[in-house]
Design a protein around this motif. Structure first.
Motif, PDB file in Angstrom:
ATOM      1  N   GLY A 285       0.810  -1.215   0.000  1.00 45.83           N
ATOM      2  CA  GLY A 285       0.000   0.000   0.000  1.00 45.83           C
ATOM      3  C   GLY A 285       0.842   1.264   0.000  1.00 45.83           C
ATOM      4  O   GLY A 285       0.312   2.381  -0.081  1.00 45.83           O
ATOM      5  N   MET A 286       2.172   1.108   0.072  1.00 47.57           N
ATOM      6  CA  MET A 286       3.057   2.275   0.055  1.00 47.57           C
ATOM      7  C   MET A 286       3.191   2.823  -1.371  1.00 47.57           C
ATOM      8  O   MET A 286       3.280   2.063  -2.338  1.00 47.57           O
ATOM      9  CB  MET A 286       4.430   1.887   0.606  1.00 47.57           C
ATOM     10  CG  MET A 286       4.401   1.508   2.084  1.00 47.57           C
ATOM     11  SD  MET A 286       6.032   1.187   2.785  1.00 47.57           S
ATOM     12  CE  MET A 286       6.505  -0.300   1.916  1.00 47.57           C
ATOM     13  N   ASN A 287       3.222   4.113  -1.512  1.00 45.06           N
ATOM     14  CA  ASN A 287       3.217   4.766  -2.820  1.00 45.06           C
ATOM     15  C   ASN A 287       4.628   5.184  -3.262  1.00 45.06           C
ATOM     16  O   ASN A 287       4.893   6.352  -3.556  1.00 45.06           O
ATOM     17  CB  ASN A 287       2.299   5.986  -2.808  1.00 45.06           C
ATOM     18  CG  ASN A 287       0.854   5.597  -2.573  1.00 45.06           C
ATOM     19  OD1 ASN A 287       0.399   4.607  -3.133  1.00 45.06           O
ATOM     20  ND2 ASN A 287       0.149   6.372  -1.766  1.00 45.06           N
ATOM     21  N   PHE A 288       5.558   4.231  -3.289  1.00 44.36           N
ATOM     22  CA  PHE A 288       6.892   4.536  -3.826  1.00 44.36           C
ATOM     23  C   PHE A 288       6.868   4.462  -5.362  1.00 44.36           C
ATOM     24  O   PHE A 288       6.108   3.675  -5.951  1.00 44.36           O
ATOM     25  CB  PHE A 288       7.926   3.551  -3.261  1.00 44.36           C
ATOM     26  CG  PHE A 288       8.216   3.782  -1.817  1.00 44.36           C
ATOM     27  CD1 PHE A 288       8.885   4.922  -1.403  1.00 44.36           C
ATOM     28  CD2 PHE A 288       7.807   2.860  -0.856  1.00 44.36           C
ATOM     29  CE1 PHE A 288       9.149   5.135  -0.062  1.00 44.36           C
ATOM     30  CE2 PHE A 288       8.080   3.066   0.477  1.00 44.36           C
ATOM     31  CZ  PHE A 288       8.742   4.215   0.882  1.00 44.36           C
ATOM     32  N   GLU A 289       7.720   5.262  -5.994  1.00 47.83           N
ATOM     33  CA  GLU A 289       7.714   5.321  -7.462  1.00 47.83           C
ATOM     34  C   GLU A 289       8.228   4.034  -8.069  1.00 47.83           C
ATOM     35  O   GLU A 289       7.725   3.563  -9.095  1.00 47.83           O
ATOM     36  CB  GLU A 289       8.550   6.519  -7.918  1.00 47.83           C
ATOM     37  CG  GLU A 289       8.582   6.700  -9.438  1.00 47.83           C
ATOM     38  CD  GLU A 289       9.362   7.926  -9.858  1.00 47.83           C
ATOM     39  OE1 GLU A 289       9.554   8.112 -11.063  1.00 47.83           O
ATOM     40  OE2 GLU A 289       9.777   8.722  -8.964  1.00 47.83           O
ATOM     41  N   ILE A 290       9.256   3.455  -7.445  1.00 45.15           N
ATOM     42  CA  ILE A 290       9.855   2.232  -7.993  1.00 45.15           C
ATOM     43  C   ILE A 290       9.478   1.068  -7.076  1.00 45.15           C
ATOM     44  O   ILE A 290       9.991   0.943  -5.956  1.00 45.15           O
ATOM     45  CB  ILE A 290      11.378   2.350  -8.120  1.00 45.15           C
ATOM     46  CG1 ILE A 290      11.742   3.504  -9.042  1.00 45.15           C
ATOM     47  CG2 ILE A 290      11.983   1.043  -8.628  1.00 45.15           C
ATOM     48  CD1 ILE A 290      13.222   3.773  -9.149  1.00 45.15           C
ATOM     49  N   MET A 291       8.551   0.238  -7.490  1.00 44.70           N
ATOM     50  CA  MET A 291       8.196  -1.023  -6.819  1.00 44.70           C
ATOM     51  C   MET A 291       8.061  -2.070  -7.916  1.00 44.70           C
ATOM     52  O   MET A 291       7.124  -1.989  -8.740  1.00 44.70           O
ATOM     53  CB  MET A 291       6.895  -0.909  -6.041  1.00 44.70           C
ATOM     54  CG  MET A 291       6.997  -0.011  -4.813  1.00 44.70           C
ATOM     55  SD  MET A 291       5.500  -0.038  -3.809  1.00 44.70           S
ATOM     56  CE  MET A 291       5.607  -1.677  -3.120  1.00 44.70           C
ATOM     57  N   PRO A 292       9.002  -3.009  -8.049  1.00 42.55           N
ATOM     58  CA  PRO A 292       9.015  -3.950  -9.183  1.00 42.55           C
ATOM     59  C   PRO A 292       7.698  -4.688  -9.367  1.00 42.55           C
ATOM     60  O   PRO A 292       7.263  -4.932 -10.500  1.00 42.55           O
ATOM     61  CB  PRO A 292      10.151  -4.912  -8.824  1.00 42.55           C
ATOM     62  CG  PRO A 292      11.017  -4.138  -7.884  1.00 42.55           C
ATOM     63  CD  PRO A 292      10.109  -3.232  -7.109  1.00 42.55           C
ATOM     64  N   GLU A 293       7.026  -5.030  -8.226  1.00 39.51           N
ATOM     65  CA  GLU A 293       5.819  -5.835  -8.350  1.00 39.51           C
ATOM     66  C   GLU A 293       4.660  -5.084  -9.014  1.00 39.51           C
ATOM     67  O   GLU A 293       3.712  -5.714  -9.496  1.00 39.51           O
ATOM     68  CB  GLU A 293       5.368  -6.321  -6.969  1.00 39.51           C
ATOM     69  CG  GLU A 293       6.329  -7.272  -6.298  1.00 39.51           C
ATOM     70  CD  GLU A 293       7.443  -6.534  -5.549  1.00 39.51           C
ATOM     71  OE1 GLU A 293       8.265  -7.192  -4.932  1.00 39.51           O
ATOM     72  OE2 GLU A 293       7.434  -5.277  -5.588  1.00 39.51           O
TER      73      GLU A 293
END
Length: 324
Positions: A285-293
Motif C-alpha cells: 500500500g506504500m506509494n513509492f515510485e519504484i516497486m518492481p511488483e
C-alpha cells in the motif's frame, strides 16, 4: 386474633368462646394480637406477654428469661419456607399459670399443621409443657423439611454446573447468570435457616435447664434431650449445605473466568493470525515510485495469495498446538 385450645379426650380442641382462665385450656395462640387482646390475656393469667418490639431484640437475655414465675422464650421461625424467599420473624413461647402462650406476627406452617394433627390425637398434651414440647417438635420437623428441599435445590444447581450437559449449559452468559442467582438465593435461605436453628437450639437448652430445676416429668425431659440432638444435627447439616453452596459459588465463578479467558484467547489468536496479512497489505500500500511488483502481470494475485497463506499458516499451527 386469639386461638384457644383445650385438651379434651386425648386431643386438642379449638374453643372459640373459651376464656384464657377457663379450666382445661392449655394453649393460647396469639396471632398478630391487638393491644386489647394482649391485655385480656395478661389480666386473666397475671403475666406480661412480650411486645413486638421486645420480641425483635437480639440480646439473648431479652429472648430467654424467667419473670414472675413465667418462662419466656423467643425464637426466629420461617414462614413461606417452600419459597426461595422465606419470611423470618420472631415467635415467643410463654409458660405461665399452667398455660402455653404463643405470640407471633406471621404464619409459620408448624402452627397450622400441628393443631390439625393434634385435633385428632395429641398424646402427652394434657399440660402446657407437653403442648410446648409437641409444638417445638413440629417446628423442628418443619425446619428439617425445608432443609431437605433446599438440599434438593442445591443438588439441581450442582448438576447444572458439573453434571451431564454442563458444558452446553455453561456456554451462554445468561445460563451462568441464572446459576449465580440460584446460588445466591439458596445461600440467603440457608443463612436464615441457620439463624433460626441457632435461636431454637438456645431456647431448647434453656428449656432443659428450666425442666431440670423444676423437676418436670422425666418423659418430657427425655423428649427435650432428643429435640436438642435433632436441632443440633439440623444445624450441622445446614452448615454442610452452606459449605456446598460456597463451593458451587467458587466453581461457577471459576467457569465464568474460564469462559472469559477463552474469549480473550480467541481474540488474541485472531489478532496474531491477521498480523502477517496486514504487514503484506501495508507494504504494497506504500506509494513509492519504484516497486518492481507494480509492473508484474500477476502482482495483484500474488499479493492476495501471500496474504491468504500468511493468515492460514498461523491458524493451522495454532490448531496443531491445541491453542484453538
Amino acid at each position: 386474633m386469639i386461638r384457644t385450645f383445650r385438651h379434651v379426650e386425648g386431643a386438642l380442641r379449638l374453643a372459640e368462646d373459651a376464656s384464657p382462665a377457663d379450666e382445661g385450656v392449655v394453649w393460647l395462640d396469639l396471632m398478630a394480637p391487638t393491644r386489647e387482646e394482649e391485655t385480656r390475656v395478661e389480666d386473666a393469667l397475671g403475666v406480661d406477654a412480650p411486645t413486638r418490639e421486645e420480641m425483635e431484640e437480639i440480646e439473648a437475655s431479652s429472648r430467654l428469661y424467667q419473670e414472675d414465675g413465667a418462662l419466656v422464650m423467643t425464637v426466629l421461625l420461617p414462614a413461606r419456607g417452600d419459597s426461595d424467599d422465606p419470611e423470618m420473624a420472631p415467635v415467643s413461647f410463654v409458660l405461665a399459670s399452667g398455660r402455653l402462650i404463643t405470640v407471633r406476627y406471621h404464619a409459620p406452617q408448624a402452627f397450622e399443621t400441628f393443631p390439625r394433627r393434634a385435633e385428632k390425637s395429641a398424646p402427652g398434651c394434657g399440660t402446657a409443657e407437653g403442648v410446648l414440647m409437641a409444638l417445638l417438635e413440629a417446628v423442628v420437623d418443619r425446619l428439617a423439611d425445608i432443609l431437605e428441599r433446599t438440599a434438593l435445590d442445591i443438588d439441581a444447581l450442582s448438576h447444572k454446573v458439573f453434571g451431564a450437559g454442563a458444558e452446553r449449559a455453561a456456554v451462554g452468559a445468561d445460563a451462568l447468570r441464572d446459576v449465580l442467582k440460584g446460588i445466591g438465593r439458596q445461600g440467603d435461605k440457608l443463612s436464615d435457616i441457620r439463624n433460626s436453628l441457632m435461636t431454637l437450639e438456645r431456647a431448647i437448652g434453656f428449656l432443659g435447664q428450666w425442666m431440670a430445676a423444676n423437676h418436670i416429668d422425666k418423659d418430657l425431659r427425655a423428649r427435650q434431650k432428643t429435640l436438642a440432638r435433632d436441632a443440633r444435627s439440623l444445624s450441622d447439616h445446614a452448615s454442610f449445605l452452606s459449605q456446598k453452596v460456597q463451593f458451587l459459588l467458587d466453581a461457577t465463578l471459576g467457569l465464568i473466568n474460564i469462559e472469559q479467558n477463552q474469549i480473550i484467547k480467541i481474540f488474541s489468536v485472531v489478532a496474531v493470525a491477521f498480523l502477517p496479512p496486514t504487514l503484506i497489505a501495508s507494504i504494497y500500500g506504500m506509494n513509492f515510485e519504484i516497486m518492481p511488483e507494480l509492473g508484474w502481470p500477476f502482482g495483484y494475485p500474488m499479493a492476495l495469495g501471500l496474504m491468504i497463506v500468511s493468515a492460514v499458516a498461523p491458524m493451522l499451527y495454532f490448531r496443531r498446538r491445541g491453542w484453538l
